[in-house]
Design an enzyme around this catalytic site. Structure first.
Site, mmCIF file in Angstrom:
data_model
loop_
_atom_site.group_PDB
_atom_site.id
_atom_site.type_symbol
_atom_site.label_atom_id
_atom_site.label_comp_id
_atom_site.label_asym_id
_atom_site.label_seq_id
_atom_site.Cartn_x
_atom_site.Cartn_y
_atom_site.Cartn_z
ATOM 1 N N CYS A 139 5.672 -9.818 -16.975
ATOM 2 C CA CYS A 139 6.908 -9.566 -17.948
ATOM 3 C C CYS A 139 8.060 -9.251 -16.948
ATOM 4 O O CYS A 139 8.323 -8.521 -16.521
ATOM 5 C CB CYS A 139 6.390 -8.233 -18.854
ATOM 6 S SG CYS A 139 7.617 -7.995 -19.910
ATOM 7 N N CYS A 167 17.232 -14.022 -3.600
ATOM 8 C CA CYS A 167 16.811 -14.643 -2.375
ATOM 9 C C CYS A 167 16.453 -15.644 -2.462
ATOM 10 O O CYS A 167 15.986 -16.707 -1.345
ATOM 11 C CB CYS A 167 15.654 -13.721 -1.442
ATOM 12 S SG CYS A 167 14.115 -13.705 -2.021
ATOM 13 N N CYS A 221 11.942 -10.365 -0.817
ATOM 14 C CA CYS A 221 12.932 -9.597 -0.679
ATOM 15 C C CYS A 221 12.961 -8.295 -1.282
ATOM 16 O O CYS A 221 13.790 -7.199 -1.077
ATOM 17 C CB CYS A 221 14.636 -10.090 -1.375
ATOM 18 S SG CYS A 221 14.583 -9.966 -3.037
ATOM 19 N N CYS A 264 13.673 -16.218 -7.493
ATOM 20 C CA CYS A 264 14.395 -15.039 -7.025
ATOM 21 C C CYS A 264 15.798 -15.148 -7.203
ATOM 22 O O CYS A 264 16.319 -15.824 -6.480
ATOM 23 C CB CYS A 264 13.861 -14.229 -5.806
ATOM 24 S SG CYS A 264 14.813 -12.517 -5.773
HETATM 25 FE FE FE Z 1 13.666 -12.290 -3.568
#
Ligand code: FE
Length: 170
Positions: free
Chosen positions: A155, A86, A135, A83
């Protein structure tokens, strides 16, 4: 002049959205309700400091990057995708495949807690949203037209992820 441009832009945006739409009308099993709380929760003002404006628009305002524009769409290096907000590990390159959709596509997350799925009825479509499991950042949508073994297509917006090469310790 401006009056002519606005409908053209609207059509372009709608065509981008429908591209990431599912062909059938099946539904993916969502694993959480809209009241999920996340390990990392920050006010918008904090996210604005951490993320670029483009990342903020996708991750916190549920935007969608243009099809075929993301840096990881045709990216085939071995490693993991985290991510961008985070650092939570989300997807392994082993599960990435070429869907032709214009966005990086995976057939499953790196583990079952990596992401959270939620119904999304925005923009006149019935879709399932993918959120970061740590997050709550918006990542993209999941559809039931993926390859074996899961039949799912996660996706995901490139801008919502950061790639990390293999052989680096987590
Ligand atoms: Fe995250």
């Amino acid at each position: 002049m401006k009056k002519a441009i606005i409908p053209v832009i609207s059509i372009l945006i709608l065509s981008q959205l429908s591209f990431c739409q599912q062909k059938g009308d099946k539904s993916v099993t969502e694993n959480n309700s809209t009241s999920t709380t996340f390990e990392i929760e920050k006010p918008d003002s904090e996210w604005k400091k951490i993320l670029t404006p483009e990342q903020y628009q996708v991750l916190r305002e549920k935007g969608t990057e243009y099809a075929f524009s993301g840096k990881y769409y045709l990216y085939d290096k071995k490693g993991i995708y985290r991510c961008a907000a985070c650092g939570n590990p989300l997807f392994d390159s082993k599960t990435k495949y070429h869907s032709g959709s214009g966005w990086p596509s995976f057939y499953k997350p790196i583990d079952e807690d990596a992401v959270v799925l939620r119904p999304d009825n925005s923009d006149g479509m019935k879709r399932t949203e993918i959120l970061c499991g740590r997050c709550g950042g918006h990542l993209g949508h999941v559809f039931e037209d993926g390859p074996k073994p899961t039949g799912l297509r996660y996706c995901v917006n490139s801008i919502a992820m950061e790639f990390e090469k293999k052989n680096k310790k987590d």
